[in-house]
Design a protein around this motif. Structure first.
Motif, short mmCIF file in Angstrom:
data_model
loop_
_atom_site.label_atom_id
_atom_site.label_comp_id
_atom_site.label_asym_id
_atom_site.label_seq_id
_atom_site.Cartn_x
_atom_site.Cartn_y
_atom_site.Cartn_z
N LYS A 154 17.28 17.93 22.66
CA LYS A 154 16.36 16.84 22.33
C LYS A 154 16.51 16.55 20.85
CE LYS A 154 11.55 15.45 22.64
NZ LYS A 154 10.18 15.87 22.95
N VAL A 155 16.84 15.29 20.52
CA VAL A 155 17.02 14.87 19.14
C VAL A 155 15.91 13.89 18.80
CG1 VAL A 155 18.58 13.83 17.46
CG2 VAL A 155 19.52 15.08 19.41
N THR A 156 15.09 14.24 17.82
CA THR A 156 13.96 13.39 17.43
C THR A 156 13.99 13.13 15.93
OG1 THR A 156 12.54 15.34 17.21
CG2 THR A 156 12.43 14.15 19.29
N ASN A 157 13.45 11.98 15.55
CA ASN A 157 13.31 11.61 14.15
C ASN A 157 12.00 12.23 13.66
OD1 ASN A 157 13.24 10.41 11.66
ND2 ASN A 157 13.63 8.36 12.41
N ILE A 158 12.07 13.10 12.65
CA ILE A 158 10.86 13.81 12.20
C ILE A 158 10.29 13.25 10.90
CG2 ILE A 158 11.36 15.93 13.42
CD1 ILE A 158 12.34 17.13 10.77
N THR A 159 10.93 12.26 10.33
CA THR A 159 10.37 11.62 9.13
C THR A 159 10.46 10.12 9.29
OG1 THR A 159 12.50 11.61 8.01
CG2 THR A 159 11.04 13.47 7.55
N SER A 160 9.49 9.46 8.74
CA SER A 160 9.59 8.00 8.70
C SER A 160 10.38 7.64 7.47
CB SER A 160 8.20 7.37 8.67
OG SER A 160 7.50 7.81 7.55
N ALA A 161 11.04 6.51 7.53
CA ALA A 161 11.88 6.09 6.41
C ALA A 161 11.02 5.74 5.20
CB ALA A 161 12.71 4.89 6.82
N VAL A 162 11.54 6.03 4.03
CA VAL A 162 10.90 5.66 2.77
C VAL A 162 11.07 4.16 2.59
CG1 VAL A 162 11.08 5.96 0.27
CG2 VAL A 162 11.35 7.92 1.78
N PRO A 163 10.07 3.46 2.06
CA PRO A 163 10.23 2.01 1.86
C PRO A 163 11.48 1.69 1.04
CG PRO A 163 7.97 2.66 1.44
CD PRO A 163 8.75 3.93 1.64
N GLU A 164 12.06 0.55 1.36
CA GLU A 164 13.26 0.12 0.65
C GLU A 164 12.96 -0.15 -0.82
OE1 GLU A 164 16.42 -0.11 1.70
OE2 GLU A 164 15.80 0.74 3.61
N THR A 165 14.01 -0.17 -1.61
CA THR A 165 13.89 -0.37 -3.04
C THR A 165 13.18 -1.69 -3.38
OG1 THR A 165 15.92 0.87 -3.30
CG2 THR A 165 15.21 -0.44 -5.18
N GLY A 166 13.51 -2.74 -2.64
CA GLY A 166 12.88 -4.04 -2.89
C GLY A 166 11.37 -4.00 -2.72
N THR A 167 10.89 -3.20 -1.77
CA THR A 167 9.45 -3.06 -1.55
C THR A 167 8.80 -2.41 -2.77
OG1 THR A 167 9.84 -2.83 0.82
CG2 THR A 167 7.70 -2.09 0.00
N TRP A 168 9.43 -1.36 -3.28
CA TRP A 168 8.90 -0.69 -4.47
C TRP A 168 8.87 -1.65 -5.67
CZ3 TRP A 168 6.25 3.58 -4.30
CH2 TRP A 168 6.48 4.50 -3.29
N VAL A 169 9.92 -2.42 -5.84
CA VAL A 169 9.99 -3.36 -6.96
C VAL A 169 8.86 -4.37 -6.86
CG1 VAL A 169 11.38 -5.20 -8.00
CG2 VAL A 169 12.45 -3.06 -7.35
N MET A 170 8.63 -4.92 -5.66
CA MET A 170 7.55 -5.90 -5.49
C MET A 170 6.19 -5.27 -5.77
SD MET A 170 8.83 -8.79 -4.89
CE MET A 170 7.46 -9.71 -4.26
N MET A 171 5.98 -4.02 -5.34
CA MET A 171 4.71 -3.34 -5.61
C MET A 171 4.51 -3.16 -7.11
SD MET A 171 4.53 -0.51 -2.52
CE MET A 171 3.84 0.68 -3.60
N ILE A 172 5.54 -2.75 -7.82
CA ILE A 172 5.42 -2.54 -9.26
C ILE A 172 5.13 -3.85 -9.98
CG2 ILE A 172 6.76 -1.95 -11.33
CD1 ILE A 172 7.96 0.34 -9.71
N PHE A 173 5.84 -4.91 -9.61
CA PHE A 173 5.57 -6.21 -10.22
C PHE A 173 4.15 -6.68 -9.91
CE2 PHE A 173 10.25 -7.09 -10.68
CZ PHE A 173 10.20 -7.17 -12.06
N GLY A 174 3.67 -6.42 -8.70
CA GLY A 174 2.29 -6.79 -8.34
C GLY A 174 1.28 -6.07 -9.20
#
Length: 194
Positions: A154-174
């Motif tokens: 059984k192969v499962t994904n145990i972590t959710s992906a970290v937000p993409e770089t563009g998302t972080w940039v938009m948050m910082i600018f906000g």
């Protein structure tokens, strides 16, 4: 002080723009004859290719894989394409079948545990069933879909992906824009009072 704050924001944004996104971790749980588990980082590059046949490689491997078996760590963990049974093996070397801890072939259809080529694989999630490769080779008259299943993976994904770089940039600018608006509004109110 204002210039230092803006320089800090700019440095943070530039750093985030070059930082890679982390894709996640996959947990592999093998049950049946072989009971063990291990975790692979989906962004980890493969350590090599093997199982050459007429100039074509049919497998890729990772080295030094931490796991819950008595054979920790696995020196080599090898994933095979459908031409080589779509299986999985762990052992001393990538092509050394005689010293492997286990050699498994995917049943009923030799489905590999990855998409893409062995030189650029994309690991997949799901539930997979395996027969013993040694048994399959010793009994070539047994159809693939009738090989006895000895292990389930059984192969499962145990972590959710970290937000993409563009998302972080938009948050910082906000946040920077909110900070600027608050600062300028406060300055305007103070000068109106004077």
């Amino acid at each position: 002080m204002g210039r230092n704050v803006w320089a800090g924001w700019l440095a943070s944004v530039l750093l985030l723009m070059v930082a890679p996104a982390h894709a996640g971790l996959l947990k592999y749980e093998l049950t049946g004859v072989d009971n063990l588990s291990f975790v692979l980082d989906t962004s980890r590059p493969i350590d090599g290719v093997s199982a050459e046949d007429a100039g074509v490689f049919h497998a890729f491997y990772f080295t030094n894989i931490q796991n819950t078996s008595a054979h920790n760590p696995f020196p080599y963990l090898t994933f095979y394409d459908s031409a080589f049974g779509g299986g999985l093996s762990a052992g001393i070397g990538p092509d050394d079948g005689s010293s492997n801890y286990f050699d498994l072939v995917s049943v009923p259809s030799f489905s590999p545990l990855f998409n893409g080529s062995v030189s650029s694989p994309s690991l997949i999630t799901g539930t997979f069933h395996f027969a013993d490769l040694t048994f399959a080779l010793a009994n070539p008259d047994v159809p693939v879909d009738q090989l006895p299943v000895i292990d389930t993976l059984k192969v499962t994904n145990i972590t959710s992906a970290v937000p993409e770089t563009g998302t972080w940039v938009m948050m910082i600018f906000g946040f920077a824009a909110l900070g600027c608006m608050t600062t300028f509004r406060r300055s305007a109110q103070e000068s109106a009072v004077l």
